[in-house]
Design an enzyme around this catalytic site. Structure first.
Site, PDB file in Angstrom:
ATOM      1  N   ARG A   1       0.833  -1.192   0.000  1.00  0.00           N
ATOM      2  CA  ARG A   1       0.000   0.000   0.000  1.00  0.00           C
ATOM      3  C   ARG A   1       0.868   1.243   0.000  1.00  0.00           C
ATOM      4  O   ARG A   1       1.883   1.312   0.682  1.00  0.00           O
ATOM      5  CB  ARG A   1      -1.017  -0.007   1.143  1.00  0.00           C
TER       6      ARG A   1
ATOM      7  N   THR B   1      -1.367   7.398   0.378  1.00  0.00           N
ATOM      8  CA  THR B   1      -2.777   7.326  -0.018  1.00  0.00           C
ATOM      9  C   THR B   1      -3.477   6.086   0.535  1.00  0.00           C
ATOM     10  O   THR B   1      -4.707   6.015   0.523  1.00  0.00           O
ATOM     11  CB  THR B   1      -2.892   7.270  -1.552  1.00  0.00           C
TER      12      THR B   1
ATOM     13  N   ASP C   1       1.796  -2.878  12.952  1.00  0.00           N
ATOM     14  CA  ASP C   1       2.078  -3.489  11.651  1.00  0.00           C
ATOM     15  C   ASP C   1       2.314  -4.988  11.853  1.00  0.00           C
ATOM     16  O   ASP C   1       3.348  -5.394  12.394  1.00  0.00           O
ATOM     17  CB  ASP C   1       3.310  -2.838  11.001  1.00  0.00           C
TER      18      ASP C   1
ATOM     19  N   ASP D   1       5.569  -6.507  10.104  1.00  0.00           N
ATOM     20  CA  ASP D   1       6.823  -6.062  10.733  1.00  0.00           C
ATOM     21  C   ASP D   1       7.012  -6.746  12.083  1.00  0.00           C
ATOM     22  O   ASP D   1       8.131  -7.133  12.432  1.00  0.00           O
ATOM     23  CB  ASP D   1       6.821  -4.544  10.933  1.00  0.00           C
TER      24      ASP D   1
HETATM   25  N1  URA Z   1      -1.894  -3.693   8.227  1.00  0.00           N
HETATM   26  C1  URA Z   1      -1.402  -3.930   9.474  1.00  0.00           C
HETATM   27  O1  URA Z   1      -0.481  -4.737   9.655  1.00  0.00           O
HETATM   28  N2  URA Z   1      -1.956  -3.268  10.505  1.00  0.00           N
HETATM   29  C2  URA Z   1      -2.962  -2.375  10.371  1.00  0.00           C
HETATM   30  O2  URA Z   1      -3.418  -1.786  11.353  1.00  0.00           O
HETATM   31  C3  URA Z   1      -3.446  -2.143   9.055  1.00  0.00           C
HETATM   32  C4  URA Z   1      -2.905  -2.823   7.998  1.00  0.00           C
END
Ligand code: URA
Length: 200
Positions: free
Chosen positions: A93, A97, A191, A194
């Protein structure tokens, strides 16, 4: 059990080992819960003692993780479906945006009635999943054969998917409160990729 595991994933102080263990366990719970999505038939089986009625899959599912976080769900689903076709859809992503861009597609051969399990632990805006459904449909899949399997979704993501992909089924462990301005799920877990892969 799902709530306990999600709580471990949410906790910012969870270690890498605990995080991976909880994510892998949650993936296994969802793999078991998704069993009804793969058609079965009853048949007779000969035990060493006698003949009895049993049950077996009549179709192989196609497993499609959305890269990279969807890879976390893949081993659990492969354990229950070792003969499954496996494809990959890579989206990233745009951080400004939050619009998903497709960068990789590799799909196995499948027929229109194969159940397709699309794997993505986080449904934020729903944009990546909707794009993945479009890719699968252009490759010949029927939308009603596709199920998205996820750990946490936002209500906005679910609404977007309902609008864009009305025949898509969604199996999700937890629907959270919503998205913040940066399109992160609230309360969420940060995330996912991550934290799982240790690339923070
Ligand atoms: N992707 C993620 O890992 N966490 C989020 O909050 C949104 C998308």
């Amino acid at each position: 059990m799902k709530k306990t595991l999600i709580t471990i994933l949410r906790n910012r102080n969870t270690s890498l080992e605990q995080y991976r263990q909880a994510a892998d366990q949650l993936a296994t719970v969802l793999a078991v819960e998704s069993d009804g999505l793969v058609p079965k038939a009853t048949f007779f089986v000969d035990t060493p003692i006698t003949r009895t009625q049993g049950e077996g899959y009549t179709q192989k599912p196609v497993l499609v993780p959305i890269l990279r976080s969807g890879l976390v769900l893949l081993p659990s689903f492969m354990r229950f479906h070792p003969g499954a076709g496996i494809g990959f859809i890579g989206t990233r992503r745009d951080e400004k945006t939050a619009i998903p861009q497709l960068y990789y597609t590799k799909l196995p051969p499948f027929s229109h009635d194969n159940p397709i399990l699309l794997l993505d632990p986080m449904i934020a805006t729903g944009g990546s999943a909707a794009l993945a459904v479009q890719i699968l449909k252009s490759a010949g899949a029927m939308e009603k054969q596709i199920t998205l399997i996820s750990f946490i979704a936002s209500p906005e993501g679910i609404a977007h998917l309902k609008k864009e992909c009305p025949e898509l089924r969604v199996v999700v462990a937890q629907v959270d409160e919503g998205l913040n301005d940066q399109k992160w799920i609230i309360p969420g877990l940060g995330d996912f990729g991550d934290r799982y892969f240790g690339t923070l």
